[in-house]
Enzyme design. Structure first.
Site, PDB file in Angstrom:
ATOM      1  CB  SER A 147      -0.937   0.019   1.208  1.00 53.79           C
ATOM      2  OG  SER A 147      -0.237   0.355   2.379  1.00 53.79           O
ATOM      3  CE  LYS A 185      -1.837   2.140   5.122  1.00 56.87           C
ATOM      4  NZ  LYS A 185      -0.983   1.004   5.535  1.00 56.87           N
TER       5      LYS A 185
END
Length: 226
Positions: A147, A185
């Protein structure tokens, strides 16, 4: 060699166990060491576990056992009736770009660059050129998932993380969610919410209440093996 705070915590736990047979609570440890939050206690506990000074007893909440004491303990405060002066502390040397030595960073398992997974604590280390690291305390995590590929972070990379509890919008962080799962993230604030953004259009941002997310470090570099 243990840091001063690690020494203080180890002594506090040892003395409390000797006095009552019960290990202190995290709140008591936070107050005894004058820390601002329990997250600091968690980090010190992990560091002492990794160095085999203490261990957590299974099936008993917050139960700790002191396995050994350091050969030389440096007191954090002046002690009464000291027969000899305490040895002086030396300031650790911070690696610079001119330093071609190698540092063994703690390797704390695999961290998800996709859906959050539990961050594992282990005894492994990763050799890293000192020139890649700036000031501060660092650790390494192996990336799992895709991701963050649009940020150049690939599955199997080693993320070099500088320990910190704060972050600015747009920085890539290790975020601990609900004190159980960690993920890598982009960090962003949305009012009272925290948004953790992937760097892959196939994934959607994750939104949490601010109290659910705790920053454990910021990305400082990457290592990749071919």
């Amino acid at each position: 060699m243990l840091t001063r705070k690690q020494h203080e915590l180890l002594l506090f736990i040892h003395d409390r166990l000797a006095e009552s047979g019960v290990s202190p609570s995290f709140e008591e440890m936070k107050e005894a060491l004058d820390l601002k939050s329990k997250s600091g206690v968690h980090r010190l506990i992990r560091a002492l576990e990794e160095r085999d000074f203490i261990r957590r007893l299974p099936n008993r909440a917050r139960a700790l056992e002191v396995l050994r004491m350091p050969e030389r303990v440096i007191p954090a405060k002046p002690v009464q009736a000291a027969s000899t002066p305490a040895p002086a502390l030396t300031t650790p040397r911070i690696p610079t770009a001119a330093n071609d030595s190698v540092i063994e960073l703690p390797l704390h398992g695999r961290i998800a660059a996709g859906v959050p997974i539990e961050a594992l604590e282990g005894q492994a280390t990763l050799p890293v050129p000192a020139a890649l690291l700036g000031p501060g305390e660092h650790y390494a995590l192996e990336v799992s998932g895709d991701s963050m590929i649009e940020a150049g972070i690939l599955d199997g990379d080693y993320a070099l993380i500088r320990r910190t509890e704060t972050a600015r919008d747009g920085e890539i962080v290790v975020a601990l969610v609900d004190e159980a799962e960690a993920t890598l993230k982009y960090f962003r604030r949305e009012g009272q919410m925290i948004r953790l953004d992937p760097a892959n259009h196939a994934y959607t941002p994750q939104r949490y209440q601010s109290g659910q997310v705790r920053v454990q470090g910021k990305l400082a570099g990457l290592l990749r093996r071919y």
